[in-house]
Design a protein around this motif. Structure first.
Motif, short mmCIF file in Angstrom:
data_model
loop_
_atom_site.label_atom_id
_atom_site.label_comp_id
_atom_site.label_asym_id
_atom_site.label_seq_id
_atom_site.Cartn_x
_atom_site.Cartn_y
_atom_site.Cartn_z
N VAL A 1 0.82 -1.22 0.00
CA VAL A 1 0.00 0.00 0.00
C VAL A 1 0.86 1.27 0.00
N ILE A 2 1.91 1.26 0.81
CA ILE A 2 2.75 2.44 0.92
C ILE A 2 3.38 2.79 -0.42
N ARG A 3 3.89 1.78 -1.11
CA ARG A 3 4.55 2.06 -2.39
C ARG A 3 3.53 2.35 -3.49
N ILE A 4 2.31 1.87 -3.33
CA ILE A 4 1.24 2.26 -4.27
C ILE A 4 1.01 3.77 -4.17
N ILE A 5 1.00 4.29 -2.94
CA ILE A 5 0.85 5.74 -2.74
C ILE A 5 1.99 6.48 -3.44
N ASP A 6 3.23 5.99 -3.22
CA ASP A 6 4.40 6.63 -3.84
C ASP A 6 4.28 6.66 -5.35
N THR A 7 3.88 5.52 -5.92
CA THR A 7 3.83 5.41 -7.38
C THR A 7 2.71 6.25 -7.97
N GLU A 8 1.55 6.24 -7.34
CA GLU A 8 0.44 7.07 -7.83
C GLU A 8 0.78 8.56 -7.72
N THR A 9 1.60 8.90 -6.74
CA THR A 9 2.06 10.29 -6.61
C THR A 9 2.90 10.68 -7.82
N ILE A 10 3.82 9.80 -8.21
CA ILE A 10 4.64 10.08 -9.40
C ILE A 10 3.76 10.23 -10.63
N MET A 11 2.77 9.36 -10.78
CA MET A 11 1.91 9.41 -11.96
C MET A 11 1.10 10.71 -12.00
N LEU A 12 0.67 11.18 -10.82
CA LEU A 12 -0.04 12.46 -10.76
C LEU A 12 0.86 13.61 -11.20
N LEU A 13 2.12 13.54 -10.78
CA LEU A 13 3.08 14.59 -11.17
C LEU A 13 3.26 14.62 -12.68
N GLN A 14 3.29 13.43 -13.30
CA GLN A 14 3.48 13.39 -14.75
C GLN A 14 2.27 13.94 -15.50
N LEU A 15 1.07 13.70 -14.96
CA LEU A 15 -0.15 14.21 -15.60
C LEU A 15 -0.14 15.73 -15.69
N ASN A 16 0.49 16.37 -14.71
CA ASN A 16 0.51 17.84 -14.68
C ASN A 16 1.84 18.43 -15.12
N ALA A 17 2.71 17.59 -15.68
CA ALA A 17 4.09 18.04 -15.95
C ALA A 17 4.16 19.08 -17.08
N ASP B 1 -6.76 18.72 -15.40
CA ASP B 1 -7.99 19.19 -14.75
C ASP B 1 -7.77 19.31 -13.24
N PHE B 2 -7.91 20.53 -12.71
CA PHE B 2 -7.53 20.77 -11.33
C PHE B 2 -8.42 20.03 -10.33
N GLU B 3 -9.71 19.99 -10.57
CA GLU B 3 -10.61 19.33 -9.62
C GLU B 3 -10.28 17.85 -9.51
N GLU B 4 -9.99 17.23 -10.65
CA GLU B 4 -9.61 15.81 -10.63
C GLU B 4 -8.27 15.64 -9.93
N THR B 5 -7.31 16.53 -10.25
CA THR B 5 -5.99 16.48 -9.61
C THR B 5 -6.12 16.62 -8.10
N LYS B 6 -6.88 17.61 -7.67
CA LYS B 6 -7.05 17.86 -6.24
C LYS B 6 -7.72 16.68 -5.56
N GLU B 7 -8.74 16.12 -6.19
CA GLU B 7 -9.47 15.00 -5.61
C GLU B 7 -8.56 13.79 -5.42
N ARG B 8 -7.70 13.52 -6.43
CA ARG B 8 -6.79 12.37 -6.33
C ARG B 8 -5.75 12.59 -5.25
N TYR B 9 -5.25 13.81 -5.12
CA TYR B 9 -4.31 14.11 -4.03
C TYR B 9 -4.99 13.93 -2.67
N GLU B 10 -6.20 14.41 -2.54
CA GLU B 10 -6.90 14.32 -1.27
C GLU B 10 -7.21 12.87 -0.90
N GLN B 11 -7.48 12.04 -1.91
CA GLN B 11 -7.69 10.61 -1.65
C GLN B 11 -6.42 9.97 -1.10
N LEU B 12 -5.29 10.31 -1.71
CA LEU B 12 -4.01 9.76 -1.25
C LEU B 12 -3.67 10.27 0.14
#
Length: 415
Positions: free
Chosen positions: A215-231, A236-247
């Motif tokens: 689970v911990i490394r899933i959080i790490d990896t999804e964080t990297i993927m979020l960074l790439q989406l906004n690179a 979309d900010f609402e989707e970005t914010k929602e995914r960060y808040e979930q993590l």
């Protein structure tokens, strides 16, 4: 035929020659073959030898396999990011005299290097790596590739991202089943702003972490993927914010304070990019409260906080200068490459325009080029180009523009 290894180990530990140990039991030649595991032998002989060594071979056999299992568990604590469990296992392993057996030494040293890397003791880790490299040709394919993995991690922690990528991509996947190294590749590519390749490796390692319920490394990896989406473009900010808040909620659930602080920092940066300076500054402050000042991520958050407050005019120049001096002091004491960002802050905050751009030209850009920080190179080349135009340094502006064009390949160039 572990018995032979154990007999040799305890014979040498007792300071006995082969002749002294086997006198009246068997020939020295036969004992030599037993120790080298190249002959059959009777249980009676090994029983007599173990009696003379004052050991019980059955008990030592169990200890051997227990230690083998503990080393595997220790390795797993690094993959699972279980620091407390890692400390406990390290202490138990180092108390066991059997760890001195050659069978365990390479794996034990590789894990020790990982331990020191995880605790930011880079010099100690490097010494272990260098000692291992002296005998690398005798290693098994698994150990050779693990050494590459550990060396790649050292390069990453030392800010040598291109070296990290070069060594990790040389790992033979068919001979190495620890796919965690994809994560380190994803992170290294992210930090030199190769976003598509970073996302590719993140997807590969996410599948591995999901299958292993990490689970911990899933959080790490999804964080990297979020960074790439906004690179390259703002997702979309609402989707970005929602995914960060979930993590972040997941981090709260499993009490992962360190990861929560990094996610808060990243979300603050997304707000900063969208010019939501007040909201960004609050998240940066929240992130820094959760961090020890000595960890690298604290400096990243502090740098972001200074940028945000400067752009949003949220703090006085005097306070920002104090923060920049504080960041520079911490960066130098921890030997962090972040020192360069605080130097840039100080030039800018002191309104030393000529010195600021001279520093960019002579120090910052060469440093960023050496580190492979593509986005920062582009950012500061653009700033420098506009400065040259403004002061009428036409030739310098043309040279910089030419360098910029020559360094980038057209979409249609395939050679």
């Amino acid at each position: 035929m572990i018995e032979g290894k154990l007999i040799k180990f305890y014979r040498e530990k007792a300071g006995l020659t082969q002749g002294q140990l086997c006198e009246g039991i068997c020939s020295a030649t036969h004992l030599s073959k037993i120790e080298r595991e190249i002959t059959e032998y009777s249980g009676e002989i090994t029983h007599l030898l173990s009696q003379r060594l004052n050991i019980c071979l059955d008990d030592e056999f169990v200890r051997y396999h227990d230690l083998q299992q503990k080393l595997k568990l220790w390795h797993n604590t690094f993959v699972m990011q279980q620091s407390k469990e890692s400390e406990i296992l390290k202490e138990e392993i180092e108390k066991d005299t059997l760890i001195q057996l050659p069978d365990f030494q390479v794996f034990y040293q590789l894990l020790s290097a990982r331990y020191y890397l995880s605790n930011y003791q880079l010099e100690t880790a490097l010494l272990i790596i260098q000692n291992l490299q002296k005998n690398e040709s005798s290693f098994s394919p698994q150990d050779r590739n693990m050494l590459k993995h550990v060396l790649g991690m050292y390069y990453f922690h030392n800010g040598q991202y291109r070296d990290c990528i070069q060594i990790l991509t040389s790992i033979d996947q068919s001979q190495y089943n620890q796919f965690e190294y994809y994560y380190h590749l994803a992170l290294a590519y992210h930090l030199i702003h190769f976003n598509i390749i970073s996302y590719y490796y993140a997807e590969k390692v996410l599948d591995y972490f999901q299958k292993t319920l990490n689970v911990i490394r899933i959080i790490d990896t999804e964080t990297i993927m979020l960074l790439q989406l906004n690179a390259k473009e703002l997702h979309d900010f609402e989707e970005t914010k929602e995914r960060y808040e979930q993590l972040i909620r997941t981090c709260d659930t499993i009490n992962e304070i360190d990861r929560k602080s990094k996610l808060l920092n990243n979300l603050a940066f997304e707000l900063y990019r969208r010019k939501k300076y007040k909201e960004a500054s609050e998240l940066y402050k929240e992130a820094m409260k959760l961090m020890d000042e000595k960890v690298p991520h604290y400096l990243t958050a502090l740098d972001g906080y200074i940028n945000t407050c400067y752009k949003g005019k949220l703090l006085s120049n005097e306070i920002l200068l104090e923060l920049a001096h504080k960041g520079l002091k911490i960066a130098k004491s921890t030997k962090s490459y972040n020192w360069i960002f605080f130097e840039l802050h100080l030039y800018q905050l002191n309104h030393e325009e000529d010195d600021y751009y001279h520093f960019i030209e002579t120090t910052a850009l060469p440093f960023f080029r050496n580190m492979g920080f593509t986005m920062l190179i582009e950012h500061y080349e653009k700033k420098l180009f506009h400065f040259y135009n403004r002061i009428g340094a036409v030739q310098k502006a043309l040279d910089l523009a030419n360098s910029y064009i020559q360094g980038r390949k057209s979409y249609y160039d395939h050679e």
